[in-house]
Design a protein around this motif. Sequence first.
Motif, PDB file in Angstrom:
ATOM      1  N   LEU A 198     103.375  96.966 -30.021  1.00 42.06           N
ATOM      2  CA  LEU A 198     102.338  96.137 -29.390  1.00 42.06           C
ATOM      3  C   LEU A 198     101.416  96.961 -28.500  1.00 42.06           C
ATOM      4  CD1 LEU A 198     104.490  93.002 -28.609  1.00 42.06           C
ATOM      5  CD2 LEU A 198     102.453  93.038 -30.041  1.00 42.06           C
ATOM      6  N   ASP A 199     101.898  98.126 -28.093  1.00 44.88           N
ATOM      7  CA  ASP A 199     101.046  98.994 -27.282  1.00 44.88           C
ATOM      8  C   ASP A 199      99.897  99.570 -28.085  1.00 44.88           C
ATOM      9  OD1 ASP A 199     102.498  98.544 -25.050  1.00 44.88           O
ATOM     10  OD2 ASP A 199     103.558 100.464 -25.047  1.00 44.88           O
ATOM     11  N   GLN A 200      99.975  99.394 -29.366  1.00 47.50           N
ATOM     12  CA  GLN A 200      98.990  99.997 -30.271  1.00 47.50           C
ATOM     13  C   GLN A 200      98.184  98.897 -30.943  1.00 47.50           C
ATOM     14  OE1 GLN A 200      98.832 103.336 -31.037  1.00 47.50           O
ATOM     15  NE2 GLN A 200     100.551 103.939 -29.729  1.00 47.50           N
ATOM     16  N   GLY A 201      96.907  99.155 -31.142  1.00 50.65           N
ATOM     17  CA  GLY A 201      96.054  98.321 -31.990  1.00 50.65           C
ATOM     18  C   GLY A 201      96.090  96.847 -31.701  1.00 50.65           C
ATOM     19  N   ALA A 202      95.651  96.071 -32.704  1.00 48.72           N
ATOM     20  CA  ALA A 202      95.446  94.647 -32.500  1.00 48.72           C
ATOM     21  C   ALA A 202      96.216  93.782 -33.475  1.00 48.72           C
ATOM     22  CB  ALA A 202      93.952  94.333 -32.620  1.00 48.72           C
ATOM     23  N   ALA A 203      96.935  94.396 -34.389  1.00 47.97           N
ATOM     24  CA  ALA A 203      97.594  93.604 -35.422  1.00 47.97           C
ATOM     25  C   ALA A 203      98.797  92.870 -34.846  1.00 47.97           C
ATOM     26  CB  ALA A 203      98.045  94.499 -36.569  1.00 47.97           C
ATOM     27  N   PRO A 204      99.150  91.742 -35.430  1.00 49.42           N
ATOM     28  CA  PRO A 204     100.354  91.045 -34.996  1.00 49.42           C
ATOM     29  C   PRO A 204     101.608  91.828 -35.373  1.00 49.42           C
ATOM     30  CG  PRO A 204      99.370  89.932 -36.880  1.00 49.42           C
ATOM     31  CD  PRO A 204      98.422  91.024 -36.476  1.00 49.42           C
ATOM     32  N   VAL A 205     102.681  91.573 -34.638  1.00 52.93           N
ATOM     33  CA  VAL A 205     103.981  92.198 -34.913  1.00 52.93           C
ATOM     34  C   VAL A 205     104.960  91.097 -35.305  1.00 52.93           C
ATOM     35  CG1 VAL A 205     105.928  93.451 -33.905  1.00 52.93           C
ATOM     36  CG2 VAL A 205     103.574  94.122 -33.342  1.00 52.93           C
ATOM     37  N   LEU A 206     105.643  91.273 -36.436  1.00 52.87           N
ATOM     38  CA  LEU A 206     106.614  90.278 -36.893  1.00 52.87           C
ATOM     39  C   LEU A 206     108.022  90.858 -36.811  1.00 52.87           C
ATOM     40  CD1 LEU A 206     103.955  89.144 -38.162  1.00 52.87           C
ATOM     41  CD2 LEU A 206     105.357  88.271 -40.021  1.00 52.87           C
ATOM     42  N   VAL A 207     108.970  90.019 -36.385  1.00 49.84           N
ATOM     43  CA  VAL A 207     110.377  90.400 -36.444  1.00 49.84           C
ATOM     44  C   VAL A 207     111.067  89.446 -37.417  1.00 49.84           C
ATOM     45  CG1 VAL A 207     112.489  90.824 -35.146  1.00 49.84           C
ATOM     46  CG2 VAL A 207     110.259  91.144 -34.033  1.00 49.84           C
ATOM     47  N   THR A 208     111.586  89.971 -38.515  1.00 42.87           N
ATOM     48  CA  THR A 208     112.287  89.118 -39.474  1.00 42.87           C
ATOM     49  C   THR A 208     113.762  89.068 -39.136  1.00 42.87           C
ATOM     50  OG1 THR A 208     112.607  90.986 -40.979  1.00 42.87           O
ATOM     51  CG2 THR A 208     110.658  89.644 -41.322  1.00 42.87           C
ATOM     52  N   LYS A 209     114.429  88.029 -39.599  1.00 38.58           N
ATOM     53  CA  LYS A 209     115.864  87.820 -39.323  1.00 38.58           C
ATOM     54  C   LYS A 209     116.147  87.960 -37.835  1.00 38.58           C
ATOM     55  CE  LYS A 209     116.270  87.624 -43.736  1.00 38.58           C
ATOM     56  NZ  LYS A 209     116.077  86.257 -44.271  1.00 38.58           N
ATOM     57  N   ALA A 210     115.324  87.282 -37.032  1.00 36.08           N
ATOM     58  CA  ALA A 210     115.452  87.348 -35.581  1.00 36.08           C
ATOM     59  C   ALA A 210     116.278  86.167 -35.097  1.00 36.08           C
ATOM     60  CB  ALA A 210     114.064  87.331 -34.935  1.00 36.08           C
ATOM     61  N   SER A 211     117.348  86.454 -34.385  1.00 35.99           N
ATOM     62  CA  SER A 211     118.145  85.391 -33.793  1.00 35.99           C
ATOM     63  C   SER A 211     117.467  84.910 -32.511  1.00 35.99           C
ATOM     64  CB  SER A 211     119.531  85.931 -33.455  1.00 35.99           C
ATOM     65  OG  SER A 211     119.409  86.897 -32.428  1.00 35.99           O
ATOM     66  N   ALA A 212     118.041  83.851 -31.919  1.00 36.64           N
ATOM     67  CA  ALA A 212     117.512  83.363 -30.647  1.00 36.64           C
ATOM     68  C   ALA A 212     117.600  84.457 -29.587  1.00 36.64           C
ATOM     69  CB  ALA A 212     118.294  82.125 -30.206  1.00 36.64           C
ATOM     70  N   HIS A 216     100.260 103.707 -37.164  1.00 34.68           N
ATOM     71  CA  HIS A 216      99.062 103.746 -38.009  1.00 34.68           C
ATOM     72  C   HIS A 216      99.104 102.667 -39.063  1.00 34.68           C
ATOM     73  CE1 HIS A 216     102.197 105.580 -40.320  1.00 34.68           C
ATOM     74  NE2 HIS A 216     101.491 105.361 -41.385  1.00 34.68           N
ATOM     75  N   ARG A 217     100.217 101.919 -39.118  1.00 40.25           N
ATOM     76  CA  ARG A 217     100.323 100.965 -40.204  1.00 40.25           C
ATOM     77  C   ARG A 217      99.242  99.895 -40.141  1.00 40.25           C
ATOM     78  NH1 ARG A 217     106.602  99.389 -41.072  1.00 40.25           N
ATOM     79  NH2 ARG A 217     106.943 100.397 -39.092  1.00 40.25           N
ATOM     80  N   SER A 218      98.864  99.487 -38.942  1.00 37.50           N
ATOM     81  CA  SER A 218      97.891  98.406 -38.845  1.00 37.50           C
ATOM     82  C   SER A 218      96.530  98.839 -39.381  1.00 37.50           C
ATOM     83  CB  SER A 218      97.770  97.924 -37.402  1.00 37.50           C
ATOM     84  OG  SER A 218      97.274  98.965 -36.604  1.00 37.50           O
ATOM     85  N   LEU A 219      96.299 100.144 -39.467  1.00 35.40           N
ATOM     86  CA  LEU A 219      95.052 100.618 -40.081  1.00 35.40           C
ATOM     87  C   LEU A 219      94.928 100.109 -41.508  1.00 35.40           C
ATOM     88  CD1 LEU A 219      95.188 104.359 -38.981  1.00 35.40           C
ATOM     89  CD2 LEU A 219      94.044 102.434 -37.841  1.00 35.40           C
ATOM     90  N   ARG A 220      96.081  99.848 -42.118  1.00 36.48           N
ATOM     91  CA  ARG A 220      96.065  99.422 -43.512  1.00 36.48           C
ATOM     92  C   ARG A 220      95.916  97.917 -43.663  1.00 36.48           C
ATOM     93  NH1 ARG A 220     101.165 102.860 -45.430  1.00 36.48           N
ATOM     94  NH2 ARG A 220     101.955 101.810 -43.600  1.00 36.48           N
ATOM     95  N   GLY A 221      95.647  97.206 -42.590  1.00 33.66           N
ATOM     96  CA  GLY A 221      95.230  95.819 -42.729  1.00 33.66           C
ATOM     97  C   GLY A 221      96.316  94.780 -42.551  1.00 33.66           C
ATOM     98  N   GLY A 222      97.542  95.153 -42.277  1.00 31.80           N
ATOM     99  CA  GLY A 222      98.571  94.128 -42.160  1.00 31.80           C
ATOM    100  C   GLY A 222      99.246  94.185 -40.820  1.00 31.80           C
ATOM    101  N   GLU A 239     100.014  83.339 -42.698  1.00 34.48           N
ATOM    102  CA  GLU A 239      99.119  82.913 -41.622  1.00 34.48           C
ATOM    103  C   GLU A 239      98.954  84.002 -40.577  1.00 34.48           C
ATOM    104  OE1 GLU A 239      99.471  78.061 -41.585  1.00 34.48           O
ATOM    105  OE2 GLU A 239     100.961  79.229 -40.502  1.00 34.48           O
ATOM    106  N   ALA A 240     100.034  84.698 -40.258  1.00 34.47           N
ATOM    107  CA  ALA A 240      99.930  85.778 -39.285  1.00 34.47           C
ATOM    108  C   ALA A 240      98.994  86.883 -39.776  1.00 34.47           C
ATOM    109  CB  ALA A 240     101.317  86.359 -38.999  1.00 34.47           C
ATOM    110  N   PHE A 241      98.900  87.016 -41.096  1.00 35.96           N
ATOM    111  CA  PHE A 241      97.986  88.002 -41.696  1.00 35.96           C
ATOM    112  C   PHE A 241      96.554  87.470 -41.768  1.00 35.96           C
ATOM    113  CE2 PHE A 241     101.647  90.294 -43.290  1.00 35.96           C
ATOM    114  CZ  PHE A 241     101.189  91.558 -43.618  1.00 35.96           C
ATOM    115  N   GLY A 242      96.332  86.242 -41.325  1.00 40.67           N
ATOM    116  CA  GLY A 242      94.967  85.727 -41.324  1.00 40.67           C
ATOM    117  C   GLY A 242      94.616  84.884 -42.534  1.00 40.67           C
ATOM    118  N   CYS A 243      95.604  84.496 -43.330  1.00 40.01           N
ATOM    119  CA  CYS A 243      95.318  83.657 -44.490  1.00 40.01           C
ATOM    120  C   CYS A 243      95.346  82.179 -44.079  1.00 40.01           C
ATOM    121  CB  CYS A 243      96.369  83.866 -45.579  1.00 40.01           C
ATOM    122  SG  CYS A 243      96.564  85.576 -46.086  1.00 40.01           S
TER     123      CYS A 243
END
Lengths: 243, 243, 243, 243, 243, 243, 243, 243
Positions: G59-73, G31-37, G130-134
């Motif tokens: 990703l199975d839910q909604g349309a918002a982008p998904v970010l992974v921080t501190k992601a290695s190769a 439900h987090r993407s309901l809040r706009g991010g 940018e991922a948030f649309g700015c």
Amino acid sequence: MARGELSTDDAMTRLARLPFEDLGFARVDHHRSLRGGPEVVYGRGKTPAETAAVAAALLDQGAAPVLVTKASAQHADAVREVAPGAEWHPRSELLVCRRAAVPADAGLVAVVCAGTSDLPVAEEAWVTAEAFGCRVDTLVDVGVAGAHRLFADAGRLQAADVLVVVAGMEGTLPSLVAGMVAAPVIAVPTSVGYGAAFDGLAALLAMLTSCAVGVSVVNIDNGFGAGALAARILAIARRRPSP
Amino acid sequence: MARGELSTDDAMTRLARLPFEDLGFARVDHHRSLRGGPEVVYGRGKTPAETAAVAAALLDQGAAPVLVTKASAQHADAVREVAPGAEWHPRSELLVCRRAAVPADAGLVAVVCAGTSDLPVAEEAWVTAEAFGCRVDTLVDVGVAGAHRLFADAGRLQAADVLVVVAGMEGTLPSLVAGMVAAPVIAVPTSVGYGAAFDGLAALLAMLTSCAVGVSVVNIDNGFGAGALAARILAIARRRPSP
Amino acid sequence: MARGELSTDDAMTRLARLPFEDLGFARVDHHRSLRGGPEVVYGRGKTPAETAAVAAALLDQGAAPVLVTKASAQHADAVREVAPGAEWHPRSELLVCRRAAVPADAGLVAVVCAGTSDLPVAEEAWVTAEAFGCRVDTLVDVGVAGAHRLFADAGRLQAADVLVVVAGMEGTLPSLVAGMVAAPVIAVPTSVGYGAAFDGLAALLAMLTSCAVGVSVVNIDNGFGAGALAARILAIARRRPSP
Amino acid sequence: MARGELSTDDAMTRLARLPFEDLGFARVDHHRSLRGGPEVVYGRGKTPAETAAVAAALLDQGAAPVLVTKASAQHADAVREVAPGAEWHPRSELLVCRRAAVPADAGLVAVVCAGTSDLPVAEEAWVTAEAFGCRVDTLVDVGVAGAHRLFADAGRLQAADVLVVVAGMEGTLPSLVAGMVAAPVIAVPTSVGYGAAFDGLAALLAMLTSCAVGVSVVNIDNGFGAGALAARILAIARRRPSP
Amino acid sequence: MARGELSTDDAMTRLARLPFEDLGFARVDHHRSLRGGPEVVYGRGKTPAETAAVAAALLDQGAAPVLVTKASAQHADAVREVAPGAEWHPRSELLVCRRAAVPADAGLVAVVCAGTSDLPVAEEAWVTAEAFGCRVDTLVDVGVAGAHRLFADAGRLQAADVLVVVAGMEGTLPSLVAGMVAAPVIAVPTSVGYGAAFDGLAALLAMLTSCAVGVSVVNIDNGFGAGALAARILAIARRRPSP
Amino acid sequence: MARGELSTDDAMTRLARLPFEDLGFARVDHHRSLRGGPEVVYGRGKTPAETAAVAAALLDQGAAPVLVTKASAQHADAVREVAPGAEWHPRSELLVCRRAAVPADAGLVAVVCAGTSDLPVAEEAWVTAEAFGCRVDTLVDVGVAGAHRLFADAGRLQAADVLVVVAGMEGTLPSLVAGMVAAPVIAVPTSVGYGAAFDGLAALLAMLTSCAVGVSVVNIDNGFGAGALAARILAIARRRPSP
Amino acid sequence: MARGELSTDDAMTRLARLPFEDLGFARVDHHRSLRGGPEVVYGRGKTPAETAAVAAALLDQGAAPVLVTKASAQHADAVREVAPGAEWHPRSELLVCRRAAVPADAGLVAVVCAGTSDLPVAEEAWVTAEAFGCRVDTLVDVGVAGAHRLFADAGRLQAADVLVVVAGMEGTLPSLVAGMVAAPVIAVPTSVGYGAAFDGLAALLAMLTSCAVGVSVVNIDNGFGAGALAARILAIARRRPSP
Amino acid sequence: MARGELSTDDAMTRLARLPFEDLGFARVDHHRSLRGGPEVVYGRGKTPAETAAVAAALLDQGAAPVLVTKASAQHADAVREVAPGAEWHPRSELLVCRRAAVPADAGLVAVVCAGTSDLPVAEEAWVTAEAFGCRVDTLVDVGVAGAHRLFADAGRLQAADVLVVVAGMEGTLPSLVAGMVAAPVIAVPTSVGYGAAFDGLAALLAMLTSCAVGVSVVNIDNGFGAGALAARILAIARRRPSP
């Protein structure tokens, strides 16, 4: 109270006109050497190629030397392709690109070093000061615990115009030196030590709270900053008409 | 590796039998003076009446002196009702109740003090050491910035069996003294200072990280602890057969 | 107040005349052994060759042992070329070069160690004390949580002239030991522990604020300093005429 | 792994229905006593009138006692107008409003206190535990330096179901006590001390890094929290069917 | 105030008689299991062989399980030679040697974990609690930012007798949980996080200053301590006669 | 990447032309209100007369309100002589001089306050936001320990455009609120608390390390900064054309 | 004071109904993407497989982008199997999974970076925004020491709706920028520096104590948090009807 | 590397011969003025009578001015009895006893002060520098947030030979000034501020980590030290022959 005699408008205008060059990943000032010192590039966190590009851009301008601090052997190799005669000092990881002989007439800087382990920081200070045109006298391994060794050097200490005193652990050497001389003392705490030295904190606090007059402090391990400040101080004498 | 020659059973038994007296708000040991030192009462946080009661209970036992640290004038008045001859030292807030003349033969303690502001702590140290039966030589206002003043006293420093060195601010003095003598140096940081002195932290860290051999440190402003330790150290010589 | 009986002029003169040798990267005192202790070289930050050169210069003088702290196997190999019989203690990284048998008559030092993990620091202390000519009794893994194990050793503790107590984590062992003995206690905090131990800070603060009389503290992990101080303390008894 | 047997829906619903009363400057829960403990009001920063209003609102509900911590004499006077029988403990600044006799059957809490100066915090703990219905045994001035005094009380310590151990300075006492008992130990550091005690930090770190099993820690000077936790722990035994 | 009913002499005698075995590098208690918990060996800083020797000595005694914390795979292999069925948990580096089935009737411990990164510490807590004979319910990844996920578990939380709440970063989960339950909460800060988390300091301070009643704190990352304390708390209920 | 559309020359020129007035002891900007906020004067360390002079100079310009923070009653009296209608808020020591009615259309700011003791800081925030033209909704005494009280206000929280959340002690509230709303949360740690709260440090660290998205932090006790930032954020909506 | 217009009951109900999915090792909100991010996953401490599973569930839910921080190769490779188009930014270790084109109409964010070494943190901020649309404008290597370079960009700075200012070492850039603009400034301290920078502490404290109005601070190195907050702020303008 | 030309023997001899006078509670150097600066007495912790005695002893020697720092009105009255013309500066608590007109030809020192609250420290710096014979230009209330006010003074800043920059809170001003001038900058952190300013720590760290070349730092609030150092630096120009 006196006032400076340059007009505000002039200063504002000059600042606005100061040139810089945008390399994309860095902006290069082309006016810093006007202020009497060398250009400096902080090597850590830059690739060798980026470092060389910044150095090259700086070397295209003016006559001042260009220093790269925290320069690895890879940084040195890359920079030497654009500045073949650059000297690399591995112990202090300092790279010096000179363009012309700097006349060593800026005054005498004594670099005093408490222990062998503090040498990398001390070397960064004295190479920097020399690059700025200062004569340098170095005194190594002059600990507080054997103060008689320090007193044996009183003559050399008192002959200096500015002193850079480098010490880790309890960091008391600057206080002791400052009590023996009339010249300003730049204290450099180092991260040498263990336990309650807390990576230089003990030395830093001791130097800041020194009871001796004439002591000021730079960041832990900041040999470059101390050497550059020494040169700035000596530049006053050159700039001002003698009384 | 050698072993102590007292049997374990004896020690265990003796500990179990050590007497103490329960005053309700405090428990009073009646065996501490067996270990060669004075009794000590921490005055702060006790009422004058409570302090006097503890002191009286201790004075009823044995021959050792009783000290009250952090004793206000009110504490002193209350205690004097049970120990008429008690001496109160207002600068160090130390109260000494002696019962018999202590022969001052324990050895010579030098108490060295960096500045006038450190005097309350230094006084607490030397009065304590004297109460323990030590001879004391005091050197006041011997700062590092004027190290020549310290060297002028080298003879007095080297004559001492134990040295207590008290200093605030950058806390350098113990390192310097320890480099001049062969005797143990007890360093006492004080809370004198401002800014980066951080209420004695700078001096404490400097003393802990001293490069000089033979230095150990007690708590900030703990003049009593230093004086008592000096006496404990000197008691070794009395206890052991001379070689 | 008494005064030392050496004249100031003599002391000043002697200090000025103290010899040292300049190796370029280090200055070697040739008078320290006059003060009754071994020479010490801090190995970290020196190359094996530099370390061996300093050790050799010291060994050319007098009869005192020479210690190298934080000595790696490489340091040990290099030093053994100039001092074949040097003993290297890998756990404490301590190297001892003895020139003559030291008569072990300086008194008895108990080295008490809270846990197995504190052994490297404890070993540095006891090897140092032995090199100074002290007899040593070691008690290992004597934690506070099982205080009965400590009380079983009360006899051995009370037989010692000086105690070195080594502990990490909460660092409470010195307080407990000091409450059981009349001799001075040198507390050594170690960096053993995790979390709120903050690399020895918790133990350091606990030891400094000990309520027990007779405790002083050296730097975190400074086993050498504790051992050397113990020997200095015991040297008093030898130096002073017995009463 | 087991699961609780209350359904999620029930819990959610109960939380949503929990009543509270809005006094404008504070919101008063009217369900906390359902959870078995007293209501608590933090007096500092509230006016006497505000404090009395909150207390009155709480007293209108249920049967649990209401405690006001950090209550001045003025707070006590104001609250007594709405709760005439409230007992005020000036040393710990704790005010207890009981409505009915609490049967003291919750179990035995030992409150152990290192020194007289720690009494205000210890008193806050034991008055709180008694208000919760615990029986309390108090042991005062049981310092580590005289550990034999502690061992003399081993029987009383081992008889307790829960122990609250209060200590300032080096904060060693909880480790020592925990090594003697099988019951849980709640350690309370106090701000008693000076210098490197750093207002309770030394004691706090020592308690957190205790090697003894069964120790947990509450905030510096938080006697109330320790007493309330002791009661919560004892409430488990009442709540659970005996095996 | 009540008094414990065991006589002082008995306690003193029992302490003196508690057996231990001296392995040279460690002393092994043979009475700890009398107090109801498992034996624990701290693996870090011990060789695999030393660890196995201590474990074997403990296993030769009584029936309680033996735990080795911070056990590497090498430690596990060495110990399994003397305790073939030992279970090694690689994520928490915990090794459990059980000798007999422990009846899981001690009560229900809920182990609540704020995020996936906190799992190693949480696992250390729950494996320990289970080894002590507790039933355990685990709730993983229950962050504060999505508090509705926590409220959905209110029933499970309220069913527990004791709660262990593990959290890094801002460490607020214990406060939130403690507001939902009447049982005691053991808060475990972890070193998970970066920047101003300062290796667990932020979480530690937040937990210590929690406004919620019933929270106490153990050392950063000390999952073992939390699990063992939970079992000690639950042992009270078994020990005491039900009302 | 986009670029702003104002030319560099224009910006440089405008900065150079920005007027200020030199009162001798202070320089007064006369352009700050162009940027949409009130003028602010820090009262502490200024005499009432100096404060009034600065306020008067600012009030002679433009239409924005002038705020004096940390204003004592004496400051208020002095300022009222030049600004008769100035409102003084004693709890937050904030003085507001309005010149014209500010239309409250900037958006809705919710100011949420953890406890009664945090009210002075919260009031400083909401009075500031109102002075900037924001509508404000205040929620007082919404602690984490009774989270159900917070959830009961979920509607009010979600209706706000910006939230200012004020909390001392463990500083948990901002994380919890941020998990319930989509709007930005400005967290204000307060110095309310004792012991390990360390004058707001615990709350500050907890807020900085919050796992919740959308939280940023201002200085301890900086209610003014939070209120002013809330207004700046809401000014974006007015400045930008609606989509 | 105004009130929000959503009813409490509605909010409570909605919170209770918010869905989440339990993957065993993590709970996934739907439900987090309901809040706009965007959804965010913290990569560190999760295996690549775990990370991919969480990302897939989101990703199975909604349309918002998904970010992974501190992601290695390795993380990137694993996630790309479930989200083929995911973009990995190695310098900032940020992985962005977009599902649909985000219209970049949220407003203009300026990301200002003090030095080249701060680029990883700055990049994390601008990619997130940018991922948030700015829309994003970046200014790199704009140090305080050459402030004229900053003033040359005044126009670009003043054109931004929100500014993210990233700086290590002394961290003064945010103060300077905030003095030039009317928009809110989000300050991000970095761990770049050495010595007294103390891993970002110096920059953090400087930013928190900024005298400039409109500055708030996020955790050291928390570029993601700054970017996400910038987007939340800009979402207000979209959410509110234009005046 | 050059060597000083004074012989070691001369220096040693001169140090040994330096006179001092023993007042019992203090030792007074009678040679410090040879080194070109004023005598300084630290007033705090000395009685007015002691202070006057030290000042009188110093005034009996040479021609240099005598300064008393941290001098109360009582100190001033007492000193004026022995030095009638002494000027007392109440804001900085500095007392200046001049004996002869000092020709103000040492060069120009600019004292720059961030805010009105920093004035006491700044005044201590400029009065000291003037007492040393420097011309002084003062710039007050030049905050970073309104940097255009600083740039308007660029001409005055660039005209100075040495700059003393005084700032509390975030301590940014020295970095900014150092970027505008070629002369050395002495940075003085002040304890002005609240919250995360931590009594000057934030400013201190920011100044130590400044990226600008030519900055060094003295202790928090140490205006005297900065003024004296400025004079020492300017003395070099007088001492050295002009090129």
